[in-house]
Write an enzyme that holds these catalytic residues in place. Structure first.
Site, PDB file in Angstrom:
ATOM      1  N   GLU A 278      41.276   1.444  52.679  1.00 28.65           N
ATOM      2  CA  GLU A 278      42.426   1.489  51.771  1.00 28.65           C
ATOM      3  C   GLU A 278      42.082   2.354  50.570  1.00 28.65           C
ATOM      4  O   GLU A 278      40.993   2.248  50.016  1.00 28.65           O
ATOM      5  CB  GLU A 278      42.790   0.098  51.218  1.00 28.65           C
ATOM      6  CG  GLU A 278      43.397  -0.884  52.165  1.00 28.65           C
ATOM      7  CD  GLU A 278      43.755  -2.194  51.446  1.00 28.65           C
ATOM      8  OE1 GLU A 278      43.867  -2.181  50.197  1.00 28.65           O
ATOM      9  OE2 GLU A 278      43.898  -3.219  52.131  1.00 28.65           O
ATOM     10  N   GLU A 332      56.455  -2.577  49.085  1.00 28.57           N
ATOM     11  CA  GLU A 332      56.665  -3.902  49.673  1.00 28.57           C
ATOM     12  C   GLU A 332      57.153  -4.857  48.577  1.00 28.57           C
ATOM     13  O   GLU A 332      56.377  -5.285  47.731  1.00 28.57           O
ATOM     14  CB  GLU A 332      55.366  -4.406  50.303  1.00 28.57           C
ATOM     15  CG  GLU A 332      54.867  -3.521  51.430  1.00 28.57           C
ATOM     16  CD  GLU A 332      53.513  -3.923  51.941  1.00 28.57           C
ATOM     17  OE1 GLU A 332      53.400  -4.981  52.595  1.00 28.57           O
ATOM     18  OE2 GLU A 332      52.537  -3.191  51.657  1.00 28.57           O
ATOM     19  N   LYS A 335      55.425  -8.577  47.682  1.00 27.41           N
ATOM     20  CA  LYS A 335      54.011  -8.778  47.376  1.00 27.41           C
ATOM     21  C   LYS A 335      53.858  -9.454  46.019  1.00 27.41           C
ATOM     22  O   LYS A 335      54.522  -9.067  45.052  1.00 27.41           O
ATOM     23  CB  LYS A 335      53.255  -7.441  47.374  1.00 27.41           C
ATOM     24  CG  LYS A 335      53.096  -6.818  48.748  1.00 27.41           C
ATOM     25  CD  LYS A 335      51.999  -5.779  48.761  1.00 27.41           C
ATOM     26  CE  LYS A 335      50.635  -6.417  48.675  1.00 27.41           C
ATOM     27  NZ  LYS A 335      49.541  -5.441  48.832  1.00 27.41           N
ATOM     28  N   GLU A 341      51.516  -3.823  42.567  1.00 25.53           N
ATOM     29  CA  GLU A 341      51.288  -4.285  43.935  1.00 25.53           C
ATOM     30  C   GLU A 341      52.473  -3.994  44.844  1.00 25.53           C
ATOM     31  O   GLU A 341      52.316  -3.848  46.060  1.00 25.53           O
ATOM     32  CB  GLU A 341      50.986  -5.781  43.947  1.00 25.53           C
ATOM     33  CG  GLU A 341      49.624  -6.139  43.399  1.00 25.53           C
ATOM     34  CD  GLU A 341      48.491  -5.615  44.276  1.00 25.53           C
ATOM     35  OE1 GLU A 341      48.606  -5.722  45.512  1.00 25.53           O
ATOM     36  OE2 GLU A 341      47.517  -5.079  43.720  1.00 25.53           O
TER      37      GLU A 341
END
Length: 399
Positions: A278, A332, A335, A341
């Site tokens: 990541e 997203e 999250k 985030e």
């Protein structure tokens, strides 16, 4: 005679204009999908959201971008089915909540028989990550279960004849490091070493990579006054020289990777590859999250892509091209944690790029039908032309 007149004057000028636009889109369809070699990066496909497109549509998007490597955090059957016969290579994951159960060889074999074996060889599953950032928390039982779980999964793969086709590893947070600068002095946290040492022996035996999640953004966010922005964004700068090796580092990511290599070597291993499972940069954050902007995110990802396309290695391993999975495909919205985030995506859920780094993809409309046949077609000019023409026909029918 004007075309509108030749058509019998049935259409108004506005309808005629729409037709011209549709035909123009068909003409440029060939430029809508990139050609050439596969994109030399992997992409993390997270799904902690309630507004994402279906896996079938995502399959078209990623293939239109020439993405050849995808990493999941689970083994979603809908995703694995949607990518059947596409040639896309997958990393699938066993979540932390299931790691302890995998210590039981029977449970590990049952998991593979349910989540991996049915999709092979149609879907190219090449790696299983057992747990994610296990040593970031304080769960001692989870930490103690990690290696036995990895061993059980490895043995189950061997029993099913999949050894060598699917490897086994786990992904670590960078905070597993006790020291990371200078890179040559990299070492793991003392409390983690008793766990990491045998894991390294396992990875060496299994010929599996050591996965690390690296985010220079966190270092910049924590100390923007003393961390040079150019250094974390791959922009031109004098760099930092490791006083032990005299190697110069012009970006933080490569320094972080080499510090992990040094930590692994300090425990006696030189035969394990380090891969970045990541890395990314948020395009938006809370007021106290300095640097979380579309401009900086685009700069980080864009410059990283250029480095990868150059097949660069790190200063310590210059002949080994760095292997990276970018986080993440979509923003997203569910999250937890700070706003950043929820804003690491390359794309919004509707397929619109969050920022422009030259990654162009095609997300089919929601009403596109995905039969078993056209799911496997390569998304190219014919596909886009088909969609546009179908809408053109619908337009004519309603006129």
């Amino acid at each position: 005679m004007a075309m509108a007149e030749r058509l019998g004057g049935r259409w108004s000028r506005s309808r005629f204009a729409v037709v011209v636009v549709l035909l123009a889109l068909v003409a440029v369809a060939d430029r809508a999908v990139p050609r050439g070699e596969a994109l030399p990066i992997g992409i993390n496909y997270g799904q902690i959201a309630d507004n994402l497109p279906s896996p079938a549509r995502v399959s078209w998007l990623l293939r239109s971008m020439q993405v050849s490597k995808v990493k999941l955090y689970d083994a979603d059957p809908h995703v694995l089915s949607a990518f059947g016969d596409t040639g896309v290579e997958f990393v699938v994951g066993i979540g932390n909540e299931n790691v302890s159960a995998m210590v039981d060889p029977a449970a590990a074999q049952a998991w593979i028989q349910r989540h991996v074996q049915p999709y092979l060889p149609s879907t190219r599953i090449t790696c299983i990550t057992v747990g994610n950032e296990v040593f970031k928390g304080n769960d001692t039982q989870l930490k103690a279960s990690l290696l036995p779980a990895m061993q059980s999964v490895y043995q189950a793969l061997a029993a099913l004849g999949l050894q060598g086709r699917v490897n086994v590893t786990t992904a670590h947070s960078l905070d597993i490091m006790g020291n990371s600068f200078p890179p040559s002095a990299g070492e793991f946290r003392p409390d983690a070493v008793p766990y990491i040492q045998p894991i390294l022996s396992f990875l060496s035996m299994a010929r599996s990579p050591f996965l690390i999640n690296c985010y220079p953004f966190f270092a910049y966010k924590a100390d923007p006054s003393n961390v040079p922005l150019a250094y974390v964004l791959f922009q031109p700068n004098a760099g930092v020289t490791d006083t032990n090796t005299r190697l110069n580092y012009d970006n933080m990511l490569y320094a972080q990777v080499d510090s992990v290599y040094s930590a692994i070597q300090a425990l006696g291993h030189t035969d394990i590859d380090v891969k970045i499972s990541e890395t990314g940069w948020p395009s938006r954050g809370d007021p106290d999250e300095v640097g979380a902007t579309p401009e900086y995110a685009g700069t980080y990802i864009g410059n990283l892509l250029q480095r990868i396309q150059m097949k660069q290695g790190t200063p310590l391993r210059p002949s080994v091209p760095i292997d990276v999975y970018v986080f993440a495909l979509f923003n997203e919205n569910l999250k937890p944690g700070p706003a950043s985030e929820r804003n690491y995506g390359l794309f919004y859920p509707d397929g619109t790029p969050v920022y422009n780094v030259g990654l162009r993809g095609y997300l089919p409309p929601m009403d596109m039908e995905f039969s078993e046949g056209n799911r496997k077609m390569r998304p190219d000019k014919k596909l886009i032309t088909f969609v546009i023409c179908r809408r053109f026909i619908c337009f004519l029918s309603s006129s």
